[in-house]
Design an enzyme around this catalytic site. Structure first.
Site, PDB file in Angstrom:
ATOM      1  N   ASP A  12      65.447 -15.654  91.183  1.00 48.48           N
ATOM      2  CA  ASP A  12      66.474 -14.793  91.020  1.00 48.48           C
ATOM      3  C   ASP A  12      65.956 -13.235  90.720  1.00 48.48           C
ATOM      4  O   ASP A  12      65.211 -12.910  89.627  1.00 48.48           O
ATOM      5  CB  ASP A  12      67.644 -14.964  89.747  1.00 48.48           C
ATOM      6  N   ASP A 106      70.569 -12.134  96.337  1.00 47.95           N
ATOM      7  CA  ASP A 106      69.408 -11.835  95.580  1.00 47.95           C
ATOM      8  C   ASP A 106      69.082 -12.927  95.078  1.00 47.95           C
ATOM      9  O   ASP A 106      68.537 -13.168  94.451  1.00 47.95           O
ATOM     10  CB  ASP A 106      69.557 -10.690  94.440  1.00 47.95           C
ATOM     11  N   GLU A 107      69.833 -14.302  94.978  1.00 53.29           N
ATOM     12  CA  GLU A 107      69.744 -15.447  94.732  1.00 53.29           C
ATOM     13  C   GLU A 107      69.524 -16.792  95.037  1.00 53.29           C
ATOM     14  O   GLU A 107      70.890 -15.943  96.351  1.00 53.29           O
ATOM     15  CB  GLU A 107      71.151 -15.059  92.950  1.00 53.29           C
TER      16      GLU A 107
HETATM   17 MG   LIG Z   1      69.425 -10.638  89.885  1.00 52.36          MG
END
Ligand SMILES: [Mg+2]
Length: 364
Positions: A12, A106-107
């Protein structure tokens, strides 16, 4: 590790959009930054750690954020840049495994049970991935490492920013026992409230309940809560398969003529389609609304945008605009569909053949 125990990493990025903005504009570094618009109806899409110190967080109305932090700097989002960074991150992941399941830009979950670089532990793998992300993008990532997705995701929050945390099978039960109930995957605010009324506040409380009790109170989710309170989550890390379009359609139990009902239908399908686009990180330029009338005649309206649909709101707005173009509906509507197509790779071909632009038309 012995057979059967998986190694799952949840990666993350830290304050992703805001960190990209601070990376690209030195004047923003060290300052409270909100990605979003300072408009009346605006919402904070991401907040830098400096802004979070004032209580500003993502999904907060911009006006609230400004009240909390007078010196907050608003920066408009640049989704094309975030997507480019996201691709760099994915390329890094792809050196370790092909079992990559993105959750957003983003993960992602990675199953590194058999990591391709032959690193002895998942912790070393996560550390190396984070270092390589930093090298490639200049940005910090945090990671959670565990034997199932549920715990890996919780673990990545434990040492943020720029840290990582392992939950071993031995430590899983104690970690879960101490966990507040609203941190459980699938437990939203409403369910958390209901659990509180039943005296369930933590994982330990949840674990005390019988399967029959949980089924009686939570229906189909009962068995999931029962398993997860024991750290049992065998959901696989599932890579998204490439698709050419994403669509959703609904046949109504009765024919619709009221614009408010028609538009509510379009919005709910737009949301469903957006959730898929967001999860798959596949963003198309063409939005199509399909309408089937009570007499089975069909109309489609589509519009191709100059850039891929970048947000839920854009998809909703285009969907509404398209369905309004058939007003007033000549007859009752029995089926509505919303589709997004023209994903980036396909569209590069279209640019070459000069097919881009606005296309508002009636087909079939
Ligand atoms: Mg994040």
């Amino acid at each position: 590790m012995e057979g059967g125990i998986r190694k799952i990493i949840h990666v993350d990025m830290d304050a992703f959009y805001a960190s990209v903005e601070q990376r690209d504009d030195p004047a923003l570094r060290g300052r409270p930054v909100a990605v979003g618009y300072a408009a009346k109806r605006g919402v904070v899409a991401a907040a830098s750690y400096e802004a979070r110190a004032f209580g500003v967080h993502s999904a907060m109305p911009s006006t609230t954020a400004m009240r909390k932090c007078a010196e907050l700097v608003f920066v408009p989002p640049r989704f094309d840049v975030y997507r480019a960074v996201s691709r760099q991150i994915r390329e890094t992941f792809a050196d370790y495994t092909d079992l990559i399941e993105p959750l957003s830009l983003d993960e992602a979950y990675l199953d590194v049970t058999a990591n391709w670089r032959g690193l002895p532990t998942a912790s070393e793998t996560a550390a190396e991935i984070r270092a390589r992300i930093k090298e490639a993008t200049g940005l910090n990532a945090s990671a959670g490492i565990s034997y199932c997705k549920f715990l890996a995701k919780l673990a990545s929050d434990q040492r943020k920013p720029n840290g990582q945390f392992v939950i071993t099978p031995g430590r899983g039960p104690a970690f879960i026992a101490a966990l507040p109930i609203d941190k459980f995957h699938g437990v939203g605010p409403k369910t958390a409230e209901k659990m509180a009324r039943l005296g369930i506040f933590t994982g330990a409380d949840l674990q005390q309940q019988s399967l029959a009790f949980l089924q009686a109170n939570f229906g189909k989710s009962g068995p999931w809560y029962y398993a997860i309170s024991r750290g049992e989550d065998d959901r696989a890390v599932t890579p998204n398969r490439p698709r050419k379009s994403s669509g959703s359609e609904t046949t109504f139990v009765r024919d619709l003529t009221d614009p408010a009902e028609i538009e509510a239908g379009v919005l709910s399908m737009a949301d469903e389609v957006w959730d898929w686009c967001d999860k798959a990180q596949a963003f198309g330029r063409t939005v199509t609304v399909k309408i089937k009338y009570a007499d089975f005649q069909q109309a489609t309206r589509s519009r191709t945008l100059s850039a891929p649909v970048a947000s839920r709101d854009v998809l909703r707005a285009v969907g509404i605009e398209l369905v309004r173009s058939v007003y007033p509906p000549a007859k009752g509507i029995r089926l509505l569909g919303v589709t997004v197509s023209g994903f980036e790779r396909e569209q590069e071909g279209a640019i070459e053949t000069g097919q881009l632009g606005l296309d508002l038309g009636l087909a079939s």
